[in-house]
Design an enzyme around this catalytic site. Structure first.
Site, PDB file in Angstrom:
ATOM      1  N   SER A 109     -25.861 -25.182  21.623  1.00 26.85           N
ATOM      2  CA  SER A 109     -27.007 -26.034  21.924  1.00 26.85           C
ATOM      3  C   SER A 109     -28.173 -25.226  22.468  1.00 26.85           C
ATOM      4  O   SER A 109     -27.986 -24.250  23.212  1.00 26.85           O
ATOM      5  CB  SER A 109     -26.601 -27.101  22.950  1.00 26.85           C
ATOM      6  N   TYR A 131     -33.536 -29.169  18.965  1.00 21.51           N
ATOM      7  CA  TYR A 131     -34.178 -30.471  18.939  1.00 21.51           C
ATOM      8  C   TYR A 131     -35.624 -30.284  18.507  1.00 21.51           C
ATOM      9  O   TYR A 131     -36.149 -29.166  18.506  1.00 21.51           O
ATOM     10  CB  TYR A 131     -34.132 -31.126  20.324  1.00 21.51           C
ATOM     11  N   THR A 157     -30.884 -31.425  15.432  1.00 20.34           N
ATOM     12  CA  THR A 157     -30.395 -32.697  15.974  1.00 20.34           C
ATOM     13  C   THR A 157     -31.595 -33.600  16.219  1.00 20.34           C
ATOM     14  O   THR A 157     -32.394 -33.356  17.119  1.00 20.34           O
ATOM     15  CB  THR A 157     -29.614 -32.477  17.278  1.00 20.34           C
ATOM     16  N   LYS A 255     -28.331 -33.103  11.731  1.00 21.25           N
ATOM     17  CA  LYS A 255     -27.312 -33.853  12.466  1.00 21.25           C
ATOM     18  C   LYS A 255     -27.894 -35.170  12.970  1.00 21.25           C
ATOM     19  O   LYS A 255     -28.995 -35.196  13.509  1.00 21.25           O
ATOM     20  CB  LYS A 255     -26.804 -33.026  13.648  1.00 21.25           C
ATOM     21  N   HIS A 279     -24.418 -39.407  17.842  1.00 20.36           N
ATOM     22  CA  HIS A 279     -24.577 -38.649  19.085  1.00 20.36           C
ATOM     23  C   HIS A 279     -23.472 -39.006  20.089  1.00 20.36           C
ATOM     24  O   HIS A 279     -23.710 -39.135  21.290  1.00 20.36           O
ATOM     25  CB  HIS A 279     -25.953 -38.891  19.704  1.00 20.36           C
TER      26      HIS A 279
END
Length: 400
Positions: A109, A131, A157, A255, A279
């Site tokens: 992440s 993100y 994401t 995603k 999520h």
């Protein structure tokens, strides 16, 4: 008698994590949005699916391996990127070492507590997750840093929405660890001496900064500082998705897909793979379980892109069911975090071994020689099990 550090199920890892961690830390791991209905459906839906085993024709040798975006994996399981892993002092590095030892891909992440370079040094097969946050220049710099570190793919994401109040309350998370916050959290932390002693012994306190979002020449923002930047960033368009894919220039996984029409648009945007995801139940509550949505999405785009799934995977049998309904692989999140809390790197390896064993048993019992051969014929799917969201219009499928 000293308890065996190894455990036989992911559920046992969860129980040990609950005992080991302060309630605020454990609460952040298990939280879902609002009433937790999606959270429960993610796991419960797998139990509604039955296996259809064969009595003769089993194979003594079975192949569980696959590739995801061209990267080999010993089993069709990918470590899903999860933020600040303060359940253990070694955090994402311990997870990366475990993934490397078990031959699976590590997703990292951008909200991780360990630098990308340190994680990539521990494991050569890292997918970096981003993100849509900040300026395009800032995102381009993050991609360049990921390329320089050797990341094999980018995970975008885009399904993260603000999670509104939880029926059981949201665990408080401090902006940073100071003497004042340490004192405030002492009643919760002190009854868990093994957890805080591990950090003291390592010489590190739980790090709530995000080093992978550090701008050039600047300081790493805190988790909430990074979260604030995300909230201030205008949401992306499909043109932005195309820009991310082009800017990255390599394997690209989107995603957060839960609709058939979004899956088709993702193909048009040039993505390499999608993950059917809600999520982990942390977005819009009452979104159906991902395993219910998977078949329609896999049927619509499975010949064009690789289709993955995440959400609710707790057993190797769950992996088998996802593969049978069209997934190339699954991503796991809470399962490995519980293993990390229960026994560090060895605990993550333990969880991966549990999933491998369960998948192998399913492939054996279903009479398959390879996990890649699993199909809907291997399952008993009850009437009304599947869901279809965002059924495509004729214009969406024209020319396909």
């Amino acid at each position: 008698m000293r308890r065996n550090p190894w455990f036989e199920t992911v559920e046992e890892a969860r129980r040990r994590a609950e005992k080991y961690l302060p309630s605020t830390v454990y609460g952040a791991l298990v939280a879902g949005s609002e009433g937790g209905r999606t959270l429960d459906d993610n796991t419960g839906a797998f139990a509604e699916l039955g296996f259809a085993p064969r009595v003769v024709g089993h194979h003594a040798e079975r192949d569980l391996s696959t590739t995801v975006l061209g990267v080999p994996s010993s089993i069709p399981v990918v470590i899903s990127p999860t933020g600040v892993q303060a359940v253990h002092p070694d955090g994402e590095v311990a997870v990366a070492r475990a993934a490397a030892n078990r031959g699976v891909i590590m997703g990292l992440s951008s909200f991780a507590s360990k630098p990308l370079e340190e994680v990539a040094e521990a494991h050569p097969n890292v997918f970096y997750q981003m993100y849509w946050t900040g300026t395009r220049d800032a995102m381009a710099q993050r991609m360049e840093r990921a390329r320089a570190a050797g990341a094999k793919a980018l995970i975008a994401t885009l399904d993260w929405s603000f999670s509104h109040g939880r029926d059981w309350g949201s665990p408080p998370i401090p902006e940073r660890i100071t003497p004042r916050t340490a004192l405030a959290f002492a009643p919760d932390v002190l009854p868990h001496p093994r957890w805080w002693w591990a950090f003291l012994r390592s010489g590190r306190i739980p790090d709530l900064t995000t080093p992978n979002l550090r701008p050039k020449g600047g300081k790493a923002p805190t988790f909430f500082g990074a979260y604030g930047e995300w909230m201030r960033t205008p949401p992306p368009t499909w043109e932005d998705v195309e820009w991310m894919r082009t800017e990255w220039g390599g394997p690209f996984l989107l995603k957060g897909v839960s609709r058939v029409d979004d899956a088709l648009r993702a193909v048009d945007a040039g993505v390499s793979a999608i993950s059917v995801s809600n999520h982990g139940g942390n977005n819009l509550d009452t979104t159906p379980a991902t395993i219910r949505l998977l078949p329609a999405i896999a049927e619509a785009v499975g010949d064009d892109v690789e289709v993955l799934l995440d959400g609710g995977v707790r057993r190797g049998g769950d992996v088998a069911k996802a593969l049978a309904l069209g997934a190339r692989a699954v991503l796991i999140g809470r399962a490995y975090l519980w293993g990390l809390a229960a026994n560090g790197q060895a605990g993550v390896e333990n969880v991966l071994d549990i999933l491998r064993g369960g998948l192998d048993s399913a492939v054996l019992g279903l009479g398959r020689s390879s996990a890649r051969d699993l199909s809907p014929d291997d399952l008993v799917v009850p009437d009304g099990f599947t869901r279809v969201a965002g059924a495509p219009r004729a214009a969406d499928t024209a020319g396909r």
